[in-house]
Design a protein around this motif. Structure first.
Motif, PDB file in Angstrom:
ATOM      1  N   PHE A 155       0.836  -1.206   0.000  1.00 39.55           N
ATOM      2  CA  PHE A 155       0.000   0.000   0.000  1.00 39.55           C
ATOM      3  C   PHE A 155       0.867   1.251   0.000  1.00 39.55           C
ATOM      4  O   PHE A 155       2.034   1.220   0.368  1.00 39.55           O
ATOM      5  CB  PHE A 155      -0.978  -0.007   1.191  1.00 39.55           C
ATOM      6  CG  PHE A 155      -0.335   0.015   2.566  1.00 39.55           C
ATOM      7  CD1 PHE A 155       0.038  -1.153   3.205  1.00 39.55           C
ATOM      8  CD2 PHE A 155      -0.129   1.224   3.231  1.00 39.55           C
ATOM      9  CE1 PHE A 155       0.604  -1.135   4.479  1.00 39.55           C
ATOM     10  CE2 PHE A 155       0.433   1.262   4.510  1.00 39.55           C
ATOM     11  CZ  PHE A 155       0.807   0.073   5.128  1.00 39.55           C
ATOM     12  N   THR A 156       0.249   2.361  -0.414  1.00 37.28           N
ATOM     13  CA  THR A 156       0.989   3.626  -0.532  1.00 37.28           C
ATOM     14  C   THR A 156       1.221   4.247   0.853  1.00 37.28           C
ATOM     15  O   THR A 156       0.381   4.113   1.753  1.00 37.28           O
ATOM     16  CB  THR A 156       0.211   4.632  -1.394  1.00 37.28           C
ATOM     17  OG1 THR A 156      -1.101   4.792  -0.837  1.00 37.28           O
ATOM     18  CG2 THR A 156       0.101   4.142  -2.828  1.00 37.28           C
ATOM     19  N   PRO A 157       2.342   4.961   1.011  1.00 35.29           N
ATOM     20  CA  PRO A 157       2.647   5.570   2.324  1.00 35.29           C
ATOM     21  C   PRO A 157       1.649   6.656   2.745  1.00 35.29           C
ATOM     22  O   PRO A 157       1.502   6.926   3.933  1.00 35.29           O
ATOM     23  CB  PRO A 157       4.038   6.184   2.121  1.00 35.29           C
ATOM     24  CG  PRO A 157       4.621   5.461   0.951  1.00 35.29           C
ATOM     25  CD  PRO A 157       3.463   5.099   0.069  1.00 35.29           C
ATOM     26  N   CYS A 158       0.987   7.275   1.752  1.00 33.03           N
ATOM     27  CA  CYS A 158       0.005   8.328   2.056  1.00 33.03           C
ATOM     28  C   CYS A 158      -1.263   8.069   1.264  1.00 33.03           C
ATOM     29  O   CYS A 158      -1.220   7.520   0.175  1.00 33.03           O
ATOM     30  CB  CYS A 158       0.513   9.702   1.607  1.00 33.03           C
ATOM     31  SG  CYS A 158       1.640  10.474   2.727  1.00 33.03           S
ATOM     32  N   TRP A 159      -2.393   8.495   1.806  1.00 31.38           N
ATOM     33  CA  TRP A 159      -3.638   8.430   1.046  1.00 31.38           C
ATOM     34  C   TRP A 159      -4.387   9.732   1.288  1.00 31.38           C
ATOM     35  O   TRP A 159      -4.670  10.089   2.414  1.00 31.38           O
ATOM     36  CB  TRP A 159      -4.485   7.228   1.479  1.00 31.38           C
ATOM     37  CG  TRP A 159      -5.722   7.065   0.664  1.00 31.38           C
ATOM     38  CD1 TRP A 159      -7.010   7.282   1.067  1.00 31.38           C
ATOM     39  CD2 TRP A 159      -5.797   6.656  -0.707  1.00 31.38           C
ATOM     40  NE1 TRP A 159      -7.871   7.031   0.035  1.00 31.38           N
ATOM     41  CE2 TRP A 159      -7.159   6.641  -1.067  1.00 31.38           C
ATOM     42  CE3 TRP A 159      -4.838   6.305  -1.667  1.00 31.38           C
ATOM     43  CZ2 TRP A 159      -7.589   6.301  -2.344  1.00 31.38           C
ATOM     44  CZ3 TRP A 159      -5.267   5.955  -2.934  1.00 31.38           C
ATOM     45  CH2 TRP A 159      -6.635   5.954  -3.257  1.00 31.38           C
ATOM     46  N   LYS A 160      -4.624  10.479   0.201  1.00 30.24           N
ATOM     47  CA  LYS A 160      -5.269  11.783   0.290  1.00 30.24           C
ATOM     48  C   LYS A 160      -4.558  12.667   1.318  1.00 30.24           C
ATOM     49  O   LYS A 160      -5.195  13.261   2.197  1.00 30.24           O
ATOM     50  CB  LYS A 160      -6.763  11.617   0.585  1.00 30.24           C
ATOM     51  CG  LYS A 160      -7.456  10.883  -0.566  1.00 30.24           C
ATOM     52  CD  LYS A 160      -8.945  10.804  -0.429  1.00 30.24           C
ATOM     53  CE  LYS A 160      -9.508  10.194  -1.712  1.00 30.24           C
ATOM     54  NZ  LYS A 160     -10.863   9.724  -1.634  1.00 30.24           N
ATOM     55  N   ASN A 161      -3.215  12.680   1.198  1.00 39.25           N
ATOM     56  CA  ASN A 161      -2.338  13.511   2.031  1.00 39.25           C
ATOM     57  C   ASN A 161      -2.293  13.105   3.502  1.00 39.25           C
ATOM     58  O   ASN A 161      -1.728  13.824   4.321  1.00 39.25           O
ATOM     59  CB  ASN A 161      -2.710  15.001   1.930  1.00 39.25           C
ATOM     60  CG  ASN A 161      -2.426  15.533   0.542  1.00 39.25           C
ATOM     61  OD1 ASN A 161      -1.432  15.148  -0.091  1.00 39.25           O
ATOM     62  ND2 ASN A 161      -3.304  16.389   0.056  1.00 39.25           N
ATOM     63  N   VAL A 162      -2.874  11.988   3.837  1.00 44.95           N
ATOM     64  CA  VAL A 162      -2.797  11.499   5.223  1.00 44.95           C
ATOM     65  C   VAL A 162      -1.770  10.370   5.272  1.00 44.95           C
ATOM     66  O   VAL A 162      -1.936   9.349   4.595  1.00 44.95           O
ATOM     67  CB  VAL A 162      -4.163  10.982   5.729  1.00 44.95           C
ATOM     68  CG1 VAL A 162      -4.040  10.449   7.151  1.00 44.95           C
ATOM     69  CG2 VAL A 162      -5.220  12.075   5.635  1.00 44.95           C
ATOM     70  N   PRO A 163      -0.675  10.552   6.048  1.00 44.86           N
ATOM     71  CA  PRO A 163       0.329   9.482   6.136  1.00 44.86           C
ATOM     72  C   PRO A 163      -0.242   8.234   6.796  1.00 44.86           C
ATOM     73  O   PRO A 163      -1.093   8.321   7.689  1.00 44.86           O
ATOM     74  CB  PRO A 163       1.429  10.094   7.033  1.00 44.86           C
ATOM     75  CG  PRO A 163       1.139  11.543   7.085  1.00 44.86           C
ATOM     76  CD  PRO A 163      -0.329  11.718   6.856  1.00 44.86           C
ATOM     77  N   ARG A 164       0.224   7.114   6.334  1.00 43.68           N
ATOM     78  CA  ARG A 164      -0.186   5.835   6.932  1.00 43.68           C
ATOM     79  C   ARG A 164       0.980   5.316   7.771  1.00 43.68           C
ATOM     80  O   ARG A 164       2.056   5.048   7.236  1.00 43.68           O
ATOM     81  CB  ARG A 164      -0.526   4.849   5.822  1.00 43.68           C
ATOM     82  CG  ARG A 164      -1.817   5.196   5.094  1.00 43.68           C
ATOM     83  CD  ARG A 164      -1.908   4.477   3.776  1.00 43.68           C
ATOM     84  NE  ARG A 164      -3.272   4.294   3.333  1.00 43.68           N
ATOM     85  CZ  ARG A 164      -3.596   3.807   2.137  1.00 43.68           C
ATOM     86  NH1 ARG A 164      -2.653   3.460   1.280  1.00 43.68           N
ATOM     87  NH2 ARG A 164      -4.846   3.657   1.794  1.00 43.68           N
ATOM     88  N   PRO A 165       0.786   5.188   9.058  1.00 42.76           N
ATOM     89  CA  PRO A 165       1.922   4.868   9.940  1.00 42.76           C
ATOM     90  C   PRO A 165       2.364   3.412   9.903  1.00 42.76           C
ATOM     91  O   PRO A 165       3.504   3.110  10.228  1.00 42.76           O
ATOM     92  CB  PRO A 165       1.394   5.226  11.332  1.00 42.76           C
ATOM     93  CG  PRO A 165      -0.089   5.028  11.227  1.00 42.76           C
ATOM     94  CD  PRO A 165      -0.460   5.406   9.822  1.00 42.76           C
ATOM     95  N   TRP A 166       1.461   2.520   9.523  1.00 41.89           N
ATOM     96  CA  TRP A 166       1.769   1.099   9.654  1.00 41.89           C
ATOM     97  C   TRP A 166       2.813   0.655   8.621  1.00 41.89           C
ATOM     98  O   TRP A 166       2.709   0.981   7.444  1.00 41.89           O
ATOM     99  CB  TRP A 166       0.506   0.252   9.452  1.00 41.89           C
ATOM    100  CG  TRP A 166      -0.667   0.833  10.171  1.00 41.89           C
ATOM    101  CD1 TRP A 166      -0.952   0.721  11.492  1.00 41.89           C
ATOM    102  CD2 TRP A 166      -1.689   1.663   9.591  1.00 41.89           C
ATOM    103  NE1 TRP A 166      -2.094   1.419  11.778  1.00 41.89           N
ATOM    104  CE2 TRP A 166      -2.569   2.002  10.635  1.00 41.89           C
ATOM    105  CE3 TRP A 166      -1.947   2.155   8.305  1.00 41.89           C
ATOM    106  CZ2 TRP A 166      -3.685   2.816  10.429  1.00 41.89           C
ATOM    107  CZ3 TRP A 166      -3.049   2.961   8.095  1.00 41.89           C
ATOM    108  CH2 TRP A 166      -3.900   3.283   9.144  1.00 41.89           C
TER     109      TRP A 166
END
Ligand SMILES: [Zn+2]
Length: 283
Positions: A155-166
């Motif tokens: 999965f991408t590190p960000c989605w709609k400018n929200v970082p994904r921490p996992w």
């Protein structure tokens, strides 16, 4: 479909099979392994740059899958075409099977896709992949212990400018047998792990729903953040770390059982009525 397209289609494999021990108790899957678009689709009207992005495939996932298969001497099945041609991790009647728009990008080659073309892609790519999984699991069940199906995605590190921490997410439906201990052990090993993050693992008709949940086989979907596996070296190193967690959890395949955990997407009986394989066979 033109004659050229049919010849091109006949020449191209739709599934890559990595040989492995049928008694390993593990079958690795990579639904979104490839960004390849067969020549007769003319790149679906996209640029090389578009096709190198996550919209076309799960960056790094194939490398992780190959490394895990090698470490465990387990078989693996990987798709050979982009999910933009058809997403094999969707039910055969799912409206997102052939995406007309992905992450804000219009897919020109899919804009006017009709039912006949979707059926053609189902037969050419989706069905061979699902049948390969069914065949491999049947052989494993006949020759050894019950296999755990482990699907590797990214999965991408960000989605709609929200970082994904996992760093890694464990996606599951209602069968806790393998998912719960895996989440626990990944956390103990120092991974930032998501429980059904960044998405919920219950998806009607997807690969694990059809090939694990509905068959009573243990299964889990592992999502890895793409910046953790961006190069072959990083992917190999990540797979080694993952293998260290998987090894003790899969050390006694004789203990794997067939048990039914009705899907959160609907009752088992209801789900079977909409079995994609049956639907395709009867068309
Ligand atoms: Zn994926």
């Amino acid at each position: 479909m033109t004659q050229d397209a049919q010849i091109s289609l006949a020449r191209e494999p739709s599934v890559e099979r990595i040989e492995g021990r049928h008694d390993s108790g593990l079958l690795f899957l990579c639904d979104h392994a490839s960004n390849h678009v067969p020549a007769h689709y003319a790149g679906l009207g996209l640029t090389e740059e578009d096709l190198s992005r996550h919209i076309a495939y799960d960056i790094g996932a194939a490398m992780v899958t190959r490394t895990l298969a090698r470490i465990f001497s387990a078989p693996a099945l990987l798709t050979c075409v982009s999910r933009l041609v058809i997403d094999v991790n969707r039910g055969s009647d799912d409206p997102t099977l052939v995406m007309r728009l992905s992450d804000g990008r219009i897919i020109p080659g899919n804009a006017r896709v009709d039912a006949a073309e979707i059926e053609c892609r189902l037969r050419a790519y989706w069905q061979p992949y699902r049948l390969a999984i069914r065949t491999e699991t049947d052989v494993m069940l006949a020759q050894g212990p019950v296999p755990i199906l482990v699907a590797i995605h990214s999965f991408t590190p960000c989605w709609k400018n929200v970082p994904r921490p996992w760093e890694v997410g464990v996606l599951w439906d209602n069968d806790p047998r393998f998912a719960k201990p895996l989440i626990e052990k990944l956390a103990e090993a120092g991974f930032c792990v998501g429980d059904n993050e960044p998405y919920d693992g219950a998806l009607r008709g997807d690969t694990l729903n059809m090939e694990a949940t509905r068959r009573g086989l243990p299964g889990v979907l592992v999502e890895i953040r793409q910046d953790c596996i961006a190069t072959p070296e990083m992917a190999a190193a990540f797979a080694e770390r993952l293998a260290g967690v998987l090894r003790p959890l899969t050390a006694n395949p004789a203990q794997h059982t067939i048990d039914f955990f009705p899907s959160r997407t609907g009752s088992l009986g209801d789900a079977l009525e909409h079995d994609g394989m049956i639907h395709i066979d009867h068309v």
